[in-house]
Write a protein that holds these residues in place. Sequence first.
Motif, mmCIF file in Angstrom:
data_model
loop_
_atom_site.group_PDB
_atom_site.id
_atom_site.type_symbol
_atom_site.label_atom_id
_atom_site.label_comp_id
_atom_site.label_asym_id
_atom_site.label_seq_id
_atom_site.Cartn_x
_atom_site.Cartn_y
_atom_site.Cartn_z
ATOM 1 N N SER A 189 -23.426 58.321 81.714
ATOM 2 C CA SER A 189 -24.823 57.888 81.667
ATOM 3 C C SER A 189 -24.911 56.651 82.549
ATOM 4 C CB SER A 189 -25.250 57.576 80.232
ATOM 5 O OG SER A 189 -24.497 56.500 79.724
ATOM 6 N N ALA A 190 -26.101 56.399 83.074
ATOM 7 C CA ALA A 190 -26.251 55.268 83.989
ATOM 8 C C ALA A 190 -27.580 54.577 83.747
ATOM 9 C CB ALA A 190 -26.185 55.749 85.433
ATOM 10 N N ASP A 191 -27.568 53.274 83.931
ATOM 11 C CA ASP A 191 -28.800 52.514 83.923
ATOM 12 C C ASP A 191 -29.312 52.523 85.362
ATOM 13 O OD1 ASP A 191 -30.898 50.803 83.294
ATOM 14 O OD2 ASP A 191 -29.654 49.012 83.609
ATOM 15 N N VAL A 192 -30.494 53.058 85.540
ATOM 16 C CA VAL A 192 -31.037 53.228 86.887
ATOM 17 C C VAL A 192 -31.170 51.886 87.595
ATOM 18 C CG1 VAL A 192 -33.030 54.049 88.182
ATOM 19 C CG2 VAL A 192 -32.197 55.359 86.240
ATOM 20 N N GLN A 193 -31.567 50.849 86.887
ATOM 21 C CA GLN A 193 -31.723 49.538 87.516
ATOM 22 C C GLN A 193 -30.387 49.008 88.033
ATOM 23 O OE1 GLN A 193 -34.631 47.980 88.313
ATOM 24 N NE2 GLN A 193 -33.215 46.724 89.490
ATOM 25 N N GLU A 194 -29.292 49.301 87.353
ATOM 26 C CA GLU A 194 -27.985 48.871 87.839
ATOM 27 C C GLU A 194 -27.615 49.569 89.143
ATOM 28 O OE1 GLU A 194 -24.858 48.896 84.963
ATOM 29 O OE2 GLU A 194 -26.078 47.846 83.482
#
Length: 143
Positions: free
Chosen positions: A41-46
């Motif tokens: 999973s990924a944080d889009v802002q990162e």
Amino acid sequence: MSTTPQHPVYGPFVPPEWKAPDDPPGYGTPHPPGGAHGQFSADVQELVTAAGSWEALSKALQTVWGYASEGWGYPWLFGMQDTLYTAGRLHQTINAVMVNGAADGHWITQTLANGLIETANDLSGTDTTQGENFRKLKDRAGK
């Protein structure tokens, strides 16, 4: 018994030997949470923030290219006599390596930045482009 050298011949000072650092086991291998069948999973802002770092590096390499390319094609900077000998030829060789390295580095880091942005767009459902995000990078690398 062969008398030919097994390595290039240098002047009186041998350059340092290139030794790439050893990577730890598993380096560069994806390890998703939950084991081999887990998902990332990924944080889009990162992703966007990471892309900004690659973009900054890309711009720095573009600046290096600009400065280094000013010396392109000027072997006589060290005088007409030395152009035919060591300093002029060495300058040309070093300059070519710096210019080509800066150009390649700029291109690759710019592609990484764009690929991260496109991945963020994919994850957030706002992507309007079609195609593989890092395709150009793979094409350039020959994979």
